[in-house]
Scaffold this motif. Structure first.
Motif, PDB file in Angstrom:
ATOM      1  N   ASP A   1      43.729   4.878 -25.985  1.00 38.08           N
ATOM      2  CA  ASP A   1      43.096   3.875 -25.117  1.00 38.08           C
ATOM      3  C   ASP A   1      43.694   2.486 -25.368  1.00 38.08           C
ATOM      4  O   ASP A   1      44.579   2.329 -26.234  1.00 38.08           O
ATOM      5  CB  ASP A   1      41.563   3.925 -25.230  1.00 38.08           C
ATOM      6  CG  ASP A   1      41.033   3.346 -26.539  1.00 38.08           C
ATOM      7  OD1 ASP A   1      41.799   2.686 -27.271  1.00 38.08           O
ATOM      8  OD2 ASP A   1      39.845   3.566 -26.826  1.00 38.08           O
ATOM      9  N   GLN A   2      43.189   1.500 -24.623  1.00 37.52           N
ATOM     10  CA  GLN A   2      43.776   0.145 -24.671  1.00 37.52           C
ATOM     11  C   GLN A   2      43.632  -0.473 -26.063  1.00 37.52           C
ATOM     12  O   GLN A   2      44.365  -1.383 -26.424  1.00 37.52           O
ATOM     13  CB  GLN A   2      43.107  -0.787 -23.644  1.00 37.52           C
ATOM     14  CG  GLN A   2      43.378  -0.441 -22.197  1.00 37.52           C
ATOM     15  CD  GLN A   2      42.542   0.737 -21.694  1.00 37.52           C
ATOM     16  OE1 GLN A   2      41.741   1.313 -22.435  1.00 37.52           O
ATOM     17  NE2 GLN A   2      42.745   1.117 -20.439  1.00 37.52           N
ATOM     18  N   ARG A   3      42.677   0.042 -26.861  1.00 38.07           N
ATOM     19  CA  ARG A   3      42.470  -0.527 -28.206  1.00 38.07           C
ATOM     20  C   ARG A   3      43.283   0.207 -29.267  1.00 38.07           C
ATOM     21  O   ARG A   3      43.140  -0.048 -30.456  1.00 38.07           O
ATOM     22  CB  ARG A   3      40.985  -0.447 -28.569  1.00 38.07           C
ATOM     23  CG  ARG A   3      40.071  -1.195 -27.596  1.00 38.07           C
ATOM     24  CD  ARG A   3      38.633  -0.743 -27.788  1.00 38.07           C
ATOM     25  NE  ARG A   3      38.537   0.702 -27.691  1.00 38.07           N
ATOM     26  CZ  ARG A   3      37.696   1.471 -28.406  1.00 38.07           C
ATOM     27  NH1 ARG A   3      36.867   0.928 -29.260  1.00 38.07           N
ATOM     28  NH2 ARG A   3      37.690   2.780 -28.247  1.00 38.07           N
ATOM     29  N   GLY A   4      44.089   1.213 -28.835  1.00 37.02           N
ATOM     30  CA  GLY A   4      44.886   1.968 -29.806  1.00 37.02           C
ATOM     31  C   GLY A   4      44.096   3.079 -30.487  1.00 37.02           C
ATOM     32  O   GLY A   4      44.448   3.523 -31.588  1.00 37.02           O
ATOM     33  N   MET A   5      43.020   3.510 -29.839  1.00 32.52           N
ATOM     34  CA  MET A   5      42.219   4.607 -30.392  1.00 32.52           C
ATOM     35  C   MET A   5      42.619   5.930 -29.736  1.00 32.52           C
ATOM     36  O   MET A   5      42.935   5.965 -28.537  1.00 32.52           O
ATOM     37  CB  MET A   5      40.720   4.378 -30.132  1.00 32.52           C
ATOM     38  CG  MET A   5      40.188   3.083 -30.689  1.00 32.52           C
ATOM     39  SD  MET A   5      40.214   3.110 -32.497  1.00 32.52           S
ATOM     40  CE  MET A   5      39.889   1.389 -32.820  1.00 32.52           C
ATOM     41  N   VAL A   6      42.534   7.007 -30.506  1.00 33.40           N
ATOM     42  CA  VAL A   6      42.834   8.348 -29.981  1.00 33.40           C
ATOM     43  C   VAL A   6      41.805   8.702 -28.910  1.00 33.40           C
ATOM     44  O   VAL A   6      40.597   8.514 -29.125  1.00 33.40           O
ATOM     45  CB  VAL A   6      42.751   9.388 -31.130  1.00 33.40           C
ATOM     46  CG1 VAL A   6      42.908  10.798 -30.588  1.00 33.40           C
ATOM     47  CG2 VAL A   6      43.789   9.081 -32.190  1.00 33.40           C
ATOM     48  N   ALA A   7      42.276   9.242 -27.785  1.00 32.77           N
ATOM     49  CA  ALA A   7      41.347   9.657 -26.720  1.00 32.77           C
ATOM     50  C   ALA A   7      41.339  11.184 -26.621  1.00 32.77           C
ATOM     51  O   ALA A   7      40.487  11.851 -27.194  1.00 32.77           O
ATOM     52  CB  ALA A   7      41.726   9.001 -25.410  1.00 32.77           C
ATOM     53  N   GLU A   8      42.304  11.752 -25.903  1.00 29.96           N
ATOM     54  CA  GLU A   8      42.358  13.204 -25.741  1.00 29.96           C
ATOM     55  C   GLU A   8      43.798  13.599 -25.430  1.00 29.96           C
ATOM     56  O   GLU A   8      44.672  12.743 -25.341  1.00 29.96           O
ATOM     57  CB  GLU A   8      41.399  13.668 -24.638  1.00 29.96           C
ATOM     58  CG  GLU A   8      41.691  13.062 -23.274  1.00 29.96           C
ATOM     59  CD  GLU A   8      40.622  13.359 -22.232  1.00 29.96           C
ATOM     60  OE1 GLU A   8      39.886  14.347 -22.364  1.00 29.96           O
ATOM     61  OE2 GLU A   8      40.540  12.593 -21.251  1.00 29.96           O
ATOM     62  N   SER A   9      44.020  14.892 -25.238  1.00 38.84           N
ATOM     63  CA  SER A   9      45.358  15.354 -24.875  1.00 38.84           C
ATOM     64  C   SER A   9      45.351  15.743 -23.396  1.00 38.84           C
ATOM     65  O   SER A   9      44.409  15.431 -22.673  1.00 38.84           O
ATOM     66  CB  SER A   9      45.754  16.508 -25.800  1.00 38.84           C
ATOM     67  OG  SER A   9      47.062  16.941 -25.503  1.00 38.84           O
ATOM     68  N   SER A  10      46.405  16.440 -22.948  1.00 39.89           N
ATOM     69  CA  SER A  10      46.582  16.690 -21.510  1.00 39.89           C
ATOM     70  C   SER A  10      45.373  17.371 -20.884  1.00 39.89           C
ATOM     71  O   SER A  10      44.810  16.888 -19.913  1.00 39.89           O
ATOM     72  CB  SER A  10      47.817  17.558 -21.295  1.00 39.89           C
ATOM     73  OG  SER A  10      47.664  18.776 -22.013  1.00 39.89           O
ATOM     74  N   ASN A  11      44.979  18.501 -21.439  1.00 46.38           N
ATOM     75  CA  ASN A  11      43.770  19.199 -20.969  1.00 46.38           C
ATOM     76  C   ASN A  11      43.070  19.816 -22.179  1.00 46.38           C
ATOM     77  O   ASN A  11      42.643  20.963 -22.154  1.00 46.38           O
ATOM     78  CB  ASN A  11      44.094  20.246 -19.887  1.00 46.38           C
ATOM     79  CG  ASN A  11      45.139  21.233 -20.324  1.00 46.38           C
ATOM     80  OD1 ASN A  11      45.903  20.994 -21.254  1.00 46.38           O
ATOM     81  ND2 ASN A  11      45.188  22.367 -19.665  1.00 46.38           N
ATOM     82  N   MET A  12      43.002  19.007 -23.202  1.00 46.25           N
ATOM     83  CA  MET A  12      42.444  19.439 -24.485  1.00 46.25           C
ATOM     84  C   MET A  12      41.844  18.236 -25.189  1.00 46.25           C
ATOM     85  O   MET A  12      42.268  17.109 -24.958  1.00 46.25           O
ATOM     86  CB  MET A  12      43.561  19.966 -25.397  1.00 46.25           C
ATOM     87  CG  MET A  12      44.340  21.091 -24.807  1.00 46.25           C
ATOM     88  SD  MET A  12      46.003  21.102 -25.436  1.00 46.25           S
ATOM     89  CE  MET A  12      46.763  22.187 -24.223  1.00 46.25           C
ATOM     90  N   ASN A  13      40.932  18.505 -26.065  1.00 45.13           N
ATOM     91  CA  ASN A  13      40.422  17.453 -26.942  1.00 45.13           C
ATOM     92  C   ASN A  13      41.217  17.452 -28.244  1.00 45.13           C
ATOM     93  O   ASN A  13      41.916  18.429 -28.549  1.00 45.13           O
ATOM     94  CB  ASN A  13      38.925  17.649 -27.197  1.00 45.13           C
ATOM     95  CG  ASN A  13      38.108  17.378 -25.938  1.00 45.13           C
ATOM     96  OD1 ASN A  13      37.579  18.283 -25.303  1.00 45.13           O
ATOM     97  ND2 ASN A  13      38.036  16.125 -25.547  1.00 45.13           N
ATOM     98  N   VAL A  14      41.117  16.350 -28.973  1.00 45.58           N
ATOM     99  CA  VAL A  14      41.889  16.184 -30.216  1.00 45.58           C
ATOM    100  C   VAL A  14      40.911  15.902 -31.362  1.00 45.58           C
ATOM    101  O   VAL A  14      40.101  14.983 -31.261  1.00 45.58           O
ATOM    102  CB  VAL A  14      42.868  14.984 -30.103  1.00 45.58           C
ATOM    103  CG1 VAL A  14      43.721  14.872 -31.360  1.00 45.58           C
ATOM    104  CG2 VAL A  14      43.753  15.126 -28.880  1.00 45.58           C
ATOM    105  N   ALA A  15      41.007  16.693 -32.416  1.00 48.58           N
ATOM    106  CA  ALA A  15      40.129  16.479 -33.577  1.00 48.58           C
ATOM    107  C   ALA A  15      40.976  16.469 -34.851  1.00 48.58           C
ATOM    108  O   ALA A  15      42.129  16.929 -34.854  1.00 48.58           O
ATOM    109  CB  ALA A  15      39.068  17.574 -33.652  1.00 48.58           C
ATOM    110  N   PHE A  16      40.380  15.954 -35.919  1.00 45.06           N
ATOM    111  CA  PHE A  16      41.076  15.814 -37.197  1.00 45.06           C
ATOM    112  C   PHE A  16      40.166  16.254 -38.331  1.00 45.06           C
ATOM    113  O   PHE A  16      38.940  16.240 -38.199  1.00 45.06           O
ATOM    114  CB  PHE A  16      41.432  14.340 -37.460  1.00 45.06           C
ATOM    115  CG  PHE A  16      42.302  13.727 -36.408  1.00 45.06           C
ATOM    116  CD1 PHE A  16      43.678  13.703 -36.558  1.00 45.06           C
ATOM    117  CD2 PHE A  16      41.746  13.176 -35.254  1.00 45.06           C
ATOM    118  CE1 PHE A  16      44.497  13.138 -35.584  1.00 45.06           C
ATOM    119  CE2 PHE A  16      42.550  12.612 -34.272  1.00 45.06           C
ATOM    120  CZ  PHE A  16      43.928  12.592 -34.444  1.00 45.06           C
TER     121      PHE A  16
END
Ligand code: PLP
Length: 328
Positions: A203-218
Motif C-alpha cells: 500500500d501507499q504506506r509501504g505495508m504488505v497488502a496481498e498477492s495476485s489472488n492470494m493472501n500473504v501471511a508470515f
C-alpha cells in the motif's frame, strides 16, 4: 467486394463448434440464467456481448473448490459473493437458496468429483451504455472446470515473489471481488518478467497488502503468526480458515500468538516464514522475496503444517463440506 462472411444461425452454431480448442475439455458444465439451464457442450458456454459484465465489468464473482464430490466452504464463499454484489449494487436475480441450488446442480451435471466451481453475478444484458438502468435484469453464470495445477515445486521448494510496482486497488475495490482483475493480472505478468512466481501488492504506506489472488501471511522469528488487517484487501475465505488452524497451533504451543496488524515490508523480509494462501494455491511457502531468502530459504515447518491441516479439512471437515447432488 466484402470479405467478411455474414453467417446464418446454423453456420454460426457450427462455427462455434469448430472453434472449440484443446483446452475446452477442461470446461465441464455451465449454467446460464440467459439460457435458463445447464449446458455441457463447451461451444455453448458463451455470454451475450451486451451483458454489462463483458463491456463494463459491472459484475462480481466467487469460487468454490470441488473435492471428493463435495463443495468445500461453499457457504462462506457464497456469503462473500453476496457482500460483493451488495457493494457493487447488483440486485440478486434469485434468492440466495436458489443461487446455491443452481451451483450445486451445475456441479452435479458436470459428473466430476474434482475441479473448481466459479460463479458470476452481473448487472445483466440490455445494451452498451454505462449505467445498469438499461439492463433487463441481473444475470447469473456458473462454470465447473478443471483448474490448471500449480507446479509441485511450489510446495516442495517454495515460491519466489517480488514487491510489485502495480498500484494497489483502493480499499472499496479491493474488498469487492469484481471482474476487474487487471491489476491482479499485471502483478503476475510483472513477476514473471522479473523471474519470480508472483508479486506482492504494497500500500501507499509501504505495508504488505496481498498477492495476485492470494493472501500473504508470515511467521516471525518469535513464532508469531502475522497477517495484515482485512479492511483494504480481499478477505480470503482460505486465510479465515487458516487463522483457525493457527489458533490450534497456538494452543498446541507451536505458535506463540496471532497478530493481525500492519506489516512493513522490512519486517516481512525478516520473517522466519512467508506463505501465500488462497482457494487456488491453498497454503504455499515463499522462500525468496525481492531476491532475499526468507528464513533459511526453505519451506518452513508452520507453512507445511498449515497445508496439511488444510488438506485434512478439505477431506474430512463435515461442517465445511456440502455434498453435490449427483444423479444415482
Ligand atoms: C485479490 C485476492 N486476495 C485474496 C484472495 C484469496 O481468497 P480466497 O481464499 O477466498 O480464495 C483472492 C482469491 O479469491 C483474491 O482474488
Amino acid at each position: 467486394m466484402a470479405t467478411t462472411l455474414i453467417l446464418s444461425s446454423d453456420d454460426a452454431l457450427s462455427r462455434l463448434r469448430q472453434s472449440i480448442h484443446a483446452k475446452s475439455g477442461n470446461f465441464y458444465a455451465m449454467y446460464s440464467s440467459i439460457l435458463g439451464g445447464i449446458v455441457t457442450d463447451p461451444a455453448l458456454m458463451v455470454l451475450p456481448l451486451d451483458d454489462h459484465m463483458v463491456h463494463r465489468g459491472h459484475s462480481v464473482f466467487d469460487t468454490a473448490t470441488l473435492t471428493h464430490g463435495m463443495l468445500y466452504q461453499l457457504d462462506p464463499h457464497l456469503d462473500r459473493f453476496l457482500r460483493s454484489a451488495e457493494l457493487a449494487r447488483i440486485p440478486l436475480p434469485f434468492p440466495r437458496e436458489r443461487l446455491r441450488q443452481i451451483i450445486l446442480e451445475t456441479a452435479a451435471a458436470s459428473g466430476h468429483v474434482e475441479g473448481s466451481v466459479r460463479y458470476w453475478l452481473s448487472a445483466g444484458p440490455g445494451g452498451y451504455g454505462l449505467g445498469p438502468g438499461e439492463c433487463i435484469g441481473s444475470s447469473f453464470y456458473v462454470i465447473v472446470f478443471k483448474q490448471e495445477a500449480y507446479p509441485e515445486s511450489y510446495y516442495t521448494e517454495g515460491l519466489k515473489v517480488v514487491t510489485s510496482h502495480v498500484p494497489i486497488k483502493p480499499p472499496l475495490f479491493a474488498r469487492i471481488k469484481s471482474t476487474n482483475y487487471l491489476p491482479n493480472v499485471l502483478v503476475v505478468l510483472e513477476a514473471k518478467d522479473r523471474s519470480a512466481d508472483n508479486g506482492v501488492f504494497i500500500d501507499q504506506r509501504g505495508m504488505v497488502a496481498e498477492s495476485s489472488n492470494m493472501n500473504v501471511a508470515f511467521v516471525s522469528k518469535e513464532r508469531v503468526f502475522r497477517h495484515p488487517p482485512f479492511d483494504a484487501i480481499l478477505s480470503g475465505i482460505t486465510i479465515q480458515r487458516v487463522l483457525q488452524f493457527a489458533e490450534r497451533l497456538v494452543k498446541e504451543g507451536e505458535l506463540k500468538e496471532i497478530r493481525i496488524a500492519d506489516i512493513p515490508v522490512s519486517e516481512g523480509h525478516q520473517a522466519a516464514e512467508m506463505m501465500l494462501i488462497g482457494s487456488s494455491i491453498k497454503v504455499a511457502p515463499v522462500v525468496q522475496w525481492d531476491g532475499q531468502a526468507i528464513g533459511d530459504g526453505k519451506p518452513g515447518p508452520i507453512t507445511k503444517k498449515l497445508l496439511e491441516m488444510w488438506n485434512e479439512d478439505a477431506r474430512s471437515a463435515i461442517d465445511q463440506l456440502v455434498a453435490v447432488p449427483y444423479p444415482d
